[in-house]
Structures are given as structure tokens and as C-alpha cells.
Scaffold this motif. Structure first.
Motif, PDB file in Angstrom:
ATOM      1  N   PHE A  44       0.839  -1.201   0.000  1.00  0.00           N
ATOM      2  CA  PHE A  44       0.000   0.000   0.000  1.00  0.00           C
ATOM      3  C   PHE A  44       0.874   1.251   0.000  1.00  0.00           C
ATOM      4  CE2 PHE A  44      -3.531  -2.645   0.629  1.00  0.00           C
ATOM      5  CZ  PHE A  44      -4.708  -1.884   0.657  1.00  0.00           C
ATOM      6  N   GLU A  45       0.395   2.277  -0.688  1.00  0.00           N
ATOM      7  CA  GLU A  45       1.004   3.600  -0.665  1.00  0.00           C
ATOM      8  C   GLU A  45      -0.098   4.646  -0.568  1.00  0.00           C
ATOM      9  OE1 GLU A  45       3.552   4.351  -3.941  1.00  0.00           O
ATOM     10  OE2 GLU A  45       4.950   2.714  -3.484  1.00  0.00           O
ATOM     11  N   ASN A  46       0.034   5.524   0.422  1.00  0.00           N
ATOM     12  CA  ASN A  46      -0.952   6.595   0.619  1.00  0.00           C
ATOM     13  C   ASN A  46      -2.378   6.055   0.761  1.00  0.00           C
ATOM     14  OD1 ASN A  46       1.128   8.569   0.311  1.00  0.00           O
ATOM     15  ND2 ASN A  46       0.930   8.385  -1.925  1.00  0.00           N
ATOM     16  N   GLY A  47      -2.475   4.934   1.456  1.00  0.00           N
ATOM     17  CA  GLY A  47      -3.792   4.371   1.737  1.00  0.00           C
ATOM     18  C   GLY A  47      -4.437   3.625   0.595  1.00  0.00           C
ATOM     19  N   GLU A  48      -3.710   3.402  -0.501  1.00  0.00           N
ATOM     20  CA  GLU A  48      -4.236   2.702  -1.664  1.00  0.00           C
ATOM     21  C   GLU A  48      -3.302   1.564  -2.047  1.00  0.00           C
ATOM     22  OE1 GLU A  48      -7.085   3.329  -3.383  1.00  0.00           O
ATOM     23  OE2 GLU A  48      -7.638   4.956  -1.994  1.00  0.00           O
ATOM     24  N   PRO A  49      -3.851   0.439  -2.572  1.00  0.00           N
ATOM     25  CA  PRO A  49      -2.985  -0.664  -3.006  1.00  0.00           C
ATOM     26  C   PRO A  49      -2.137  -0.250  -4.199  1.00  0.00           C
ATOM     27  CG  PRO A  49      -5.243  -1.054  -3.690  1.00  0.00           C
ATOM     28  CD  PRO A  49      -5.278   0.147  -2.792  1.00  0.00           C
ATOM     29  N   SER A  50      -0.847  -0.563  -4.154  1.00  0.00           N
ATOM     30  CA  SER A  50       0.060  -0.148  -5.220  1.00  0.00           C
ATOM     31  C   SER A  50       0.723  -1.316  -5.946  1.00  0.00           C
ATOM     32  CB  SER A  50       1.158   0.755  -4.650  1.00  0.00           C
ATOM     33  OG  SER A  50       1.894   0.067  -3.637  1.00  0.00           O
ATOM     34  N   MET A  51       0.772  -2.488  -5.305  1.00  0.00           N
ATOM     35  CA  MET A  51       1.502  -3.616  -5.903  1.00  0.00           C
ATOM     36  C   MET A  51       1.031  -4.936  -5.298  1.00  0.00           C
ATOM     37  SD  MET A  51       4.330  -4.295  -7.923  1.00  0.00           S
ATOM     38  CE  MET A  51       5.423  -2.867  -7.784  1.00  0.00           C
TER      39      MET A  51
ATOM     40  N   TYR B  73      -6.039  -4.431   6.088  1.00  0.00           N
ATOM     41  CA  TYR B  73      -6.508  -3.080   5.766  1.00  0.00           C
ATOM     42  C   TYR B  73      -8.046  -3.069   5.735  1.00  0.00           C
ATOM     43  CZ  TYR B  73      -1.641  -2.511   4.318  1.00  0.00           C
ATOM     44  OH  TYR B  73      -0.263  -2.479   4.284  1.00  0.00           O
ATOM     45  N   PRO B  74      -8.678  -3.359   6.866  1.00  0.00           N
ATOM     46  CA  PRO B  74     -10.139  -3.522   6.899  1.00  0.00           C
ATOM     47  C   PRO B  74     -10.915  -2.264   6.502  1.00  0.00           C
ATOM     48  CG  PRO B  74      -9.226  -3.436   9.128  1.00  0.00           C
ATOM     49  CD  PRO B  74      -8.078  -3.569   8.203  1.00  0.00           C
ATOM     50  N   GLN B  75     -10.406  -1.078   6.837  1.00  0.00           N
ATOM     51  CA  GLN B  75     -11.123   0.145   6.490  1.00  0.00           C
ATOM     52  C   GLN B  75     -11.167   0.336   4.976  1.00  0.00           C
ATOM     53  OE1 GLN B  75     -12.879   1.960   8.640  1.00  0.00           O
ATOM     54  NE2 GLN B  75     -12.233   0.432  10.170  1.00  0.00           N
ATOM     55  N   TYR B  76     -10.040   0.091   4.329  1.00  0.00           N
ATOM     56  CA  TYR B  76     -10.019   0.191   2.867  1.00  0.00           C
ATOM     57  C   TYR B  76     -10.920  -0.874   2.256  1.00  0.00           C
ATOM     58  CZ  TYR B  76      -8.482  -0.196  -1.947  1.00  0.00           C
ATOM     59  OH  TYR B  76      -8.474  -0.277  -3.323  1.00  0.00           O
ATOM     60  N   TRP B  77     -10.891  -2.091   2.826  1.00  0.00           N
ATOM     61  CA  TRP B  77     -11.657  -3.201   2.263  1.00  0.00           C
ATOM     62  C   TRP B  77     -13.157  -2.916   2.269  1.00  0.00           C
ATOM     63  CZ3 TRP B  77     -10.834  -6.859  -0.944  1.00  0.00           C
ATOM     64  CH2 TRP B  77     -11.737  -7.926  -1.062  1.00  0.00           C
ATOM     65  N   LYS B  78     -13.640  -2.215   3.281  1.00  0.00           N
ATOM     66  CA  LYS B  78     -15.075  -1.920   3.366  1.00  0.00           C
ATOM     67  C   LYS B  78     -15.567  -1.145   2.151  1.00  0.00           C
ATOM     68  CE  LYS B  78     -15.502  -1.876   8.424  1.00  0.00           C
ATOM     69  NZ  LYS B  78     -15.759  -1.034   9.625  1.00  0.00           N
ATOM     70  N   LYS B  79     -14.739  -0.250   1.654  1.00  0.00           N
ATOM     71  CA  LYS B  79     -15.167   0.556   0.508  1.00  0.00           C
ATOM     72  C   LYS B  79     -14.784  -0.067  -0.840  1.00  0.00           C
ATOM     73  CE  LYS B  79     -11.059   3.558   0.350  1.00  0.00           C
ATOM     74  NZ  LYS B  79     -10.554   4.944   0.379  1.00  0.00           N
TER      75      LYS B  79
END
Length: 393
Positions: A277-284, A351-357
Motif C-alpha cells: 500500500f502507498e498513501n492508503g491505496e494498493p500499489s503492488m 486493511y479492513p477500512q479500505y476493504w469496506k469501501k
């Protein structure tokens, strides 16, 4: 005579394994063997008009007993060890109950060793039909599930093989053999149900097809997306997928050598998938594999005893495994948009918070992410003979 003895012993063991579960039932529901049909294999498909087509392979205990005891030879034709019946229904449960109108006894499903899903059914979706198998108390959750490619479940189940008297047992044994080669993912019913109801991993089921009039081949993978068949992985793509998800326990990987090739025997392997993850987003998407191997066979030139040669061989093996993993990832990302690797499960956990969205759109996100694959291969043994048997001219 010795071979026949082994055959009879094997058949007797099969008969015992099929009958033994009957001894474990409670007294309130105890049934005599003569009152039930012992099911060895199940097949499910969809008809052209949308109905469920159920196929059962039923064992004939009398035929198994006569074969295992050596009776029935020379005195007339022996009875067949199994019979096959099919029935159409609106649902799986309807087809199971409807089957009673064409068979003489109630079906005993606990002994079923394989469940074969047809292509048409798999393309339409398997979520609804699996509901029956979650609810019926007689179903064995360790039953092997396979998807038939280019052939119907009935054609598989009615195949008469020279290797085993009960085709479902033969199929199950080929699955075990292919798993040990690293070219098939063994899928038990309980595993499939977990993947269907879980989060972050799309189902992947082992493939079965015909290899002749009396043989099947269990290699490759059926890839699903949202409960429907999306496509297939061949045996090399399957092996790459299994390396990545830590399901290869043994395998033989051929790598190029000077004017020939070397067969590498994989004896241990560990695979792990992650998402950076980078900056709260998946990158690789990242895949790391550590594997250990022995030289199983050498067809080439030169000796294998120098450190430089061993280092080159380890690097070559690592590149070969990396290539197979990349083949599997490219197909599941670009063609099928199906995360069978479980990258989404990793995101859901860490990363449960990201996964929710992102959960609903994950397959699309997964298909666009770059990949980093790292393979660390070690060679433990080259054997006593360092050079190929065939000498250079």
C-alpha cells in the motif's frame, strides 16, 4: 496370481470403506444395507431448459462382494459393480427426491467420494446448487469437487475403467496422484463452501476431462468469478498458482540446460501473497516463494559440481517458477478478473477500512495492479553422479 490377489484385496478394502459409515449412524436412524443405495459419485449439470440434472453412481454390494471373494468367475457373467442413473429436477433437492421414482431404494449420500460439476451448470452459477450440500446432514464435507471440461458429469461417472471397479474411487485416486505432481488443486466440498461464503478470494476448482474411453485426466483449474465459471488454467498455470498460494508439496519442474534439460524435484516450498500500500491505496501485488529442490534427472552437457553451475541452476529454476506464476496471474488478471490467489483476503485482514469501501470492486482493482514476483530457489542435492550418463562425443 499375485496381481489378482492385490486386486481382490483392494476391492475388499473399498467395499469396507463404503459400508463402514453405515456402522457409525445412530440407532434411531439405522438402516440395513439392503434398504439403501450406496452412492460413490455425484454429478450435477444444467439442462438446456434450465433444470438441474443429477447423476448418481451407485455401488452394487453383491457385485463387490463376489469380486473381492473371487466368486462368479467362469459361471456366467458377473454383475456390474456400479449402476448410473440421472434425473432432472427444478432444484437439487427436487432431483434427489425425484430419483426415488426410478431407483429401488433410498440414496445414501454420505459415501459419495466425488462431486463433478458440469460446464453448463458452472457457467450459469453454482451458488444455488451448493445450498443443498450445506444443508443436508448426510453429505460428507471432505468429498472431492471437480469441474468437467469438454465432457458431461454422466460421461465421466459411467466410464468403465480397467484400473478400478468403482469409477468414483479411480477418479479420487487420480486426484491424489496429480496433487502430488503440483498440477491440480484438490478442492474438498468444505473448502469450496468457505471460498463461496468468504471474503477476498474467488473459488478455484480442480479440472477433470476424458483421456480416452477408459481413462480420465485430472489436471488444470476451473476459475470462478462471483460463483460462475470464468475460464481455465492449464497445468503449468495451475502449478504457478499453487506455488504462489503455498499448495505445492512436491512437483517436477524441467529447466533448460546446455543442449538439454534438467528435471528438478521440488521437495519443499513456501508461498505467500501480499498487497503493498502507498498513501492508503494498493500499489503492488507481491508474491514470494521459497523452494528447495533436488536434481532428479540430467540430460545435457557438463558437470554440476561447481558453485557457479549450481548458482546458475538455482537461478534458472527460480525463473521457471516465476514464469509459471506470472502466466497464472496474467490470465486471472487480464482475462478473468478473478482473484483466486486471495490478495483480497490479505487486504481484508490487514486493511479492513479500505476493504469496506473496495470489496465490491476488488476484482476490477486486482486486475489492474502491477505484480512483483520473487522466487528464492535452493538446490540441496545433485546426486552422486555429477555429470549426465551420456558422455560428450
Amino acid at each position: 496370481m499375485y496381481g489378482k490377489g492385490i486386486k481382490r484385496t483392494g476391492i475388499a478394502r473399498i467395499a469396507f470403506l463404503l459400508v463402514f459409515p453405515l456402522m457409525l449412524t445412530g440407532c434411531w436412524n439405522n438402516r440395513d444395507l439392503t434398504e439403501i443405495n450406496i452412492v460413490a459419485g455425484l454429478g450435477l449439470d444444467r439442462t438446456e431448459d434450465g433444470k438441474v440434472l443429477l447423476t448418481v453412481q451407485v455401488v452394487e454390494p453383491a457385485a463387490i462382494q463376489s469380486t473381492s471373494s473371487g466368486k462368479g468367475k467362469g459361471g456366467g457373467a458377473q454383475p456390474k459393480p456400479v449402476f448410473i442413473e440421472s434425473y432432472e429436477g427444478e432444484t437439487v433437492f427436487d432431483a434427489v427426491r425425484g430419483m426415488l421414482s426410478i431407483v429401488d431404494k433410498r440414496l445414501f449420500l454420505s459415501t459419495a467420494q466425488v462431486l463433478i460439476l458440469g460446464e453448463r451448470l458452472s457457467q450459469d452459477g453454482i451458488e444455488e446448487v451448493l445450498d443443498f450440500f450445506q444443508r443436508d446432514y448426510e453429505i460428507d464435507y471432505s468429498m472431492t469437487v471437480l469441474v468437467a471440461k469438454g465432457v458431461t458429469p454422466r460421461e465421466i461417472l459411467e466410464m468403465e475403467t480397467d484400473m478400478e471397479s468403482i469409477p468414483a474411487v479411480y477418479i479420487n485416486e487420480t486426484v491424489e496422484n496429480t496433487v502430488s505432481r503440483g498440477t491440480l488443486k484438490k478442492t474438498m466440498l468444505i473448502d469450496l463452501i468457505k471460498d463461496m461464503g468468504g471474503s477476498g478470494r474467488q473459488p478455484a476448482i480442480g479440472q477433470i476431462s476424458k483421456a480416452g474411453e477408459k481413462k480420465v485426466i485430472t489436471e488444470g483449474t476451473a476459475v470462478f468469478r462471483d460463483g460462475k465459471l470464468a475460464g481455465w488454467l492449464d497445468l503449468y498455470e495451475t502449478r504457478g498458482y499453487l506455488f504462489a498460494i503455498d499448495k505445492v508439496k512436491s512437483a517436477v519442474v524441467n529447466v533448460p540446460a546446455d543442449e538439454g534439460k534438467i528435471a528438478m524435484e521440488i521437495i519443499r516450498s513456501k508461498g505467500k501473497v501480499k498487497v503493498a500500500f502507498e498513501n492508503g491505496e494498493p500499489s503492488m501485488l507481491t508474491v514470494k516463494v521459497e523452494t528447495e529442490a533436488n536434481v532428479g534427472g540430467y540430460e545435457g552437457k557438463g558437470a554440476l559440481d561447481s558453485p557457479d553451475n549450481l548458482y546458475f541452476l538455482e537461478k534458472t529454476l527460480g525463473e521457471e517458477i516465476k514464469k509459471e506464476i506470472m502466466m497464472a496471474l496474467e490470465k486471472t488478471q487480464k482475462e478473468y478478473s478473478s482473484d483466486i490467489f486471495g490478495f483480497g483476503a490479505y487486504v481484508s485482514k490487514y486493511y479492513p477500512q479500505y476493504w469496506k469501501k473496495a470489496e465490491k470492486d476488488w476484482n476490477g482493482i486486482f486486475s489492474k495492479l502491477p505484480v512483483d514476483i520473487q522466487v528464492d530457489a535452493k538446490i540441496l542435492r545433485t546426486g552422486i553422479i555429477k555429470s549426465p550418463v551420456k558422455k560428450d562425443e
